[in-house]
Design a protein around this motif. Sequence first.
Motif, PDB file in Angstrom:
ATOM      1  N   LEU A  91      34.189  38.969  36.731  1.00  0.00           N
ATOM      2  CA  LEU A  91      34.650  38.759  35.341  1.00  0.00           C
ATOM      3  C   LEU A  91      35.860  39.643  34.561  1.00  0.00           C
ATOM      4  CD1 LEU A  91      34.184  36.806  32.844  1.00  0.00           C
ATOM      5  CD2 LEU A  91      32.342  38.294  32.328  1.00  0.00           C
ATOM      6  N   MET A  92      36.971  39.107  34.573  1.00  0.00           N
ATOM      7  CA  MET A  92      38.036  39.811  33.688  1.00  0.00           C
ATOM      8  C   MET A  92      38.331  39.755  32.534  1.00  0.00           C
ATOM      9  SD  MET A  92      40.652  39.664  37.068  1.00  0.00           S
ATOM     10  CE  MET A  92      41.778  40.802  36.651  1.00  0.00           C
ATOM     11  N   GLY A  93      38.572  40.472  31.720  1.00  0.00           N
ATOM     12  CA  GLY A  93      38.925  40.543  30.300  1.00  0.00           C
ATOM     13  C   GLY A  93      40.307  39.920  30.012  1.00  0.00           C
ATOM     14  N   ASP A  94      40.999  39.626  28.806  1.00  0.00           N
ATOM     15  CA  ASP A  94      42.100  39.008  28.760  1.00  0.00           C
ATOM     16  C   ASP A  94      43.055  40.227  28.836  1.00  0.00           C
ATOM     17  OD1 ASP A  94      41.252  40.691  26.458  1.00  0.00           O
ATOM     18  OD2 ASP A  94      42.128  39.250  24.946  1.00  0.00           O
ATOM     19  N   ASP A  95      42.842  41.342  29.355  1.00  0.00           N
ATOM     20  CA  ASP A  95      43.930  42.370  29.537  1.00  0.00           C
ATOM     21  C   ASP A  95      43.972  42.437  31.166  1.00  0.00           C
ATOM     22  OD1 ASP A  95      41.357  43.545  29.983  1.00  0.00           O
ATOM     23  OD2 ASP A  95      41.570  45.227  28.931  1.00  0.00           O
ATOM     24  N   GLY A  96      43.024  41.620  31.926  1.00  0.00           N
ATOM     25  CA  GLY A  96      43.078  41.843  33.125  1.00  0.00           C
ATOM     26  C   GLY A  96      42.164  42.945  33.853  1.00  0.00           C
ATOM     27  N   VAL A  98      38.716  44.479  35.064  1.00  0.00           N
ATOM     28  CA  VAL A  98      37.265  44.029  35.532  1.00  0.00           C
ATOM     29  C   VAL A  98      36.335  44.416  34.614  1.00  0.00           C
ATOM     30  CG1 VAL A  98      35.717  44.094  37.406  1.00  0.00           C
ATOM     31  CG2 VAL A  98      38.209  43.899  37.830  1.00  0.00           C
ATOM     32  N   ILE A  99      35.469  43.509  34.098  1.00  0.00           N
ATOM     33  CA  ILE A  99      34.560  43.796  33.176  1.00  0.00           C
ATOM     34  C   ILE A  99      32.835  43.673  33.752  1.00  0.00           C
ATOM     35  CG2 ILE A  99      33.257  42.828  31.333  1.00  0.00           C
ATOM     36  CD1 ILE A  99      36.083  42.025  30.070  1.00  0.00           C
ATOM     37  N   ASP A 100      33.094  42.780  34.728  1.00  0.00           N
ATOM     38  CA  ASP A 100      31.633  42.699  35.366  1.00  0.00           C
ATOM     39  C   ASP A 100      31.900  42.146  36.680  1.00  0.00           C
ATOM     40  OD1 ASP A 100      28.939  42.735  35.916  1.00  0.00           O
ATOM     41  OD2 ASP A 100      28.780  40.775  34.998  1.00  0.00           O
ATOM     42  N   LYS A 101      31.103  42.671  37.897  1.00  0.00           N
ATOM     43  CA  LYS A 101      31.105  42.159  39.354  1.00  0.00           C
ATOM     44  C   LYS A 101      29.873  41.856  39.557  1.00  0.00           C
ATOM     45  CE  LYS A 101      34.058  43.588  42.672  1.00  0.00           C
ATOM     46  NZ  LYS A 101      34.667  44.432  43.506  1.00  0.00           N
ATOM     47  N   THR A 102      29.401  40.783  40.246  1.00  0.00           N
ATOM     48  CA  THR A 102      28.185  40.253  40.513  1.00  0.00           C
ATOM     49  C   THR A 102      28.217  39.625  41.876  1.00  0.00           C
ATOM     50  OG1 THR A 102      27.732  39.594  38.592  1.00  0.00           O
ATOM     51  CG2 THR A 102      26.110  38.743  40.113  1.00  0.00           C
ATOM     52  N   VAL A 103      27.472  40.350  42.850  1.00  0.00           N
ATOM     53  CA  VAL A 103      27.416  39.813  44.045  1.00  0.00           C
ATOM     54  C   VAL A 103      26.075  38.953  44.367  1.00  0.00           C
ATOM     55  CG1 VAL A 103      27.473  40.525  46.814  1.00  0.00           C
ATOM     56  CG2 VAL A 103      28.692  41.923  45.049  1.00  0.00           C
ATOM     57  N   GLY A 104      26.165  37.689  45.062  1.00  0.00           N
ATOM     58  CA  GLY A 104      25.146  36.875  45.152  1.00  0.00           C
ATOM     59  C   GLY A 104      25.030  35.813  44.424  1.00  0.00           C
ATOM     60  N   ALA A 105      24.185  34.768  44.976  1.00  0.00           N
ATOM     61  CA  ALA A 105      24.147  33.350  44.453  1.00  0.00           C
ATOM     62  C   ALA A 105      22.960  33.219  43.349  1.00  0.00           C
ATOM     63  CB  ALA A 105      24.092  32.225  45.462  1.00  0.00           C
ATOM     64  N   ASN A 106      23.085  33.751  42.296  1.00  0.00           N
ATOM     65  CA  ASN A 106      21.842  33.723  41.642  1.00  0.00           C
ATOM     66  C   ASN A 106      22.355  33.227  40.149  1.00  0.00           C
ATOM     67  OD1 ASN A 106      20.065  34.208  39.312  1.00  0.00           O
ATOM     68  ND2 ASN A 106      19.434  36.089  40.130  1.00  0.00           N
ATOM     69  N   LYS A 112      23.705  34.368  32.595  1.00  0.00           N
ATOM     70  CA  LYS A 112      23.507  35.401  31.347  1.00  0.00           C
ATOM     71  C   LYS A 112      24.480  36.270  31.250  1.00  0.00           C
ATOM     72  CE  LYS A 112      19.773  37.079  32.544  1.00  0.00           C
ATOM     73  NZ  LYS A 112      18.638  38.008  32.899  1.00  0.00           N
ATOM     74  N   ARG A 113      25.317  36.728  32.140  1.00  0.00           N
ATOM     75  CA  ARG A 113      26.305  37.507  32.216  1.00  0.00           C
ATOM     76  C   ARG A 113      27.479  36.848  31.307  1.00  0.00           C
ATOM     77  NH1 ARG A 113      26.707  41.984  36.819  1.00  0.00           N
ATOM     78  NH2 ARG A 113      24.574  42.485  37.116  1.00  0.00           N
ATOM     79  N   VAL A 114      27.860  35.844  31.755  1.00  0.00           N
ATOM     80  CA  VAL A 114      28.954  35.126  31.112  1.00  0.00           C
ATOM     81  C   VAL A 114      28.457  34.746  29.745  1.00  0.00           C
ATOM     82  CG1 VAL A 114      30.458  32.977  30.976  1.00  0.00           C
ATOM     83  CG2 VAL A 114      29.895  34.055  33.228  1.00  0.00           C
ATOM     84  N   ASP A 115      27.509  34.378  29.339  1.00  0.00           N
ATOM     85  CA  ASP A 115      27.032  34.253  27.951  1.00  0.00           C
ATOM     86  C   ASP A 115      27.230  35.346  27.224  1.00  0.00           C
ATOM     87  OD1 ASP A 115      26.245  31.460  28.142  1.00  0.00           O
ATOM     88  OD2 ASP A 115      24.281  32.043  28.563  1.00  0.00           O
ATOM     89  N   PHE A 117      29.143  38.234  27.836  1.00  0.00           N
ATOM     90  CA  PHE A 117      30.462  38.273  27.883  1.00  0.00           C
ATOM     91  C   PHE A 117      31.228  37.373  26.453  1.00  0.00           C
ATOM     92  CE2 PHE A 117      34.840  37.260  28.642  1.00  0.00           C
ATOM     93  CZ  PHE A 117      35.287  38.323  28.434  1.00  0.00           C
ATOM     94  N   VAL A 118      30.877  36.024  26.672  1.00  0.00           N
ATOM     95  CA  VAL A 118      31.567  35.343  25.757  1.00  0.00           C
ATOM     96  C   VAL A 118      30.983  35.623  24.345  1.00  0.00           C
ATOM     97  CG1 VAL A 118      31.689  32.897  24.843  1.00  0.00           C
ATOM     98  CG2 VAL A 118      31.757  33.264  27.361  1.00  0.00           C
ATOM     99  N   GLN A 119      29.869  35.851  23.977  1.00  0.00           N
ATOM    100  CA  GLN A 119      29.412  36.248  22.658  1.00  0.00           C
ATOM    101  C   GLN A 119      30.148  37.597  22.145  1.00  0.00           C
ATOM    102  OE1 GLN A 119      25.467  36.574  22.734  1.00  0.00           O
ATOM    103  NE2 GLN A 119      25.169  34.178  22.831  1.00  0.00           N
ATOM    104  N   SER A 120      30.291  38.620  23.231  1.00  0.00           N
ATOM    105  CA  SER A 120      30.964  40.011  22.913  1.00  0.00           C
ATOM    106  C   SER A 120      32.656  39.741  22.642  1.00  0.00           C
ATOM    107  CB  SER A 120      30.596  41.026  23.797  1.00  0.00           C
ATOM    108  OG  SER A 120      31.113  40.971  24.905  1.00  0.00           O
ATOM    109  N   PHE A 121      33.086  38.762  23.307  1.00  0.00           N
ATOM    110  CA  PHE A 121      34.365  38.608  23.463  1.00  0.00           C
ATOM    111  C   PHE A 121      34.843  38.017  22.192  1.00  0.00           C
ATOM    112  CE2 PHE A 121      38.148  35.789  24.394  1.00  0.00           C
ATOM    113  CZ  PHE A 121      39.121  36.957  24.747  1.00  0.00           C
ATOM    114  N   ARG A 122      33.965  36.868  21.777  1.00  0.00           N
ATOM    115  CA  ARG A 122      34.294  36.270  20.193  1.00  0.00           C
ATOM    116  C   ARG A 122      34.156  37.162  19.304  1.00  0.00           C
ATOM    117  NH1 ARG A 122      31.117  30.945  21.934  1.00  0.00           N
ATOM    118  NH2 ARG A 122      32.912  29.793  22.996  1.00  0.00           N
TER     119      ARG A 122
END
Length: 128
Positions: A91-96, A98-106, A112-115, A117-122
């Motif tokens: 997950l990269m912010g609007d400035d390019g 890296v905000i978060d890196k998740t390895v694996g298929a969960n 949860k991480r995207v939710d 991020f979206v809340q804090s971004f807004r």
Amino acid sequence: MEGQQQNSRSRVVKVNSEQSWNTFINQAKDQGSPVFIHFGASWCVPSLAMNTFFEELAIAYPGILFLSVDVDEAKEVASKMGVKAMPTFVLMGDDGAVIDKTVGANPEEIRKRVDGFVQSFRSSKILE
């Protein structure tokens, strides 16, 4: 006409070279759009299984640019981003940055991480 609409429904953009990677990342920066990237490989079953989930996320979050990178087609991009395992989500912010890196298929953890991020971004955009 219906077939065309179905094809254009995919909100995930496939990156197949370092050049297309740079184009999409720069476009996202110019538009102030966060980017969510799925690094996968056609030979990796968990990675392939996440494609449908990734499409669903792209529909749920239209303000984020969703990129799919096949590590075999764009090795230099995977290397530059430090991707060593499949699948990896970045997950990269609007400035390019890296905000978060998740390895694996969960899917639950990724959503949860995207939710979050979206809340804090807004929130940060509202405060500006």
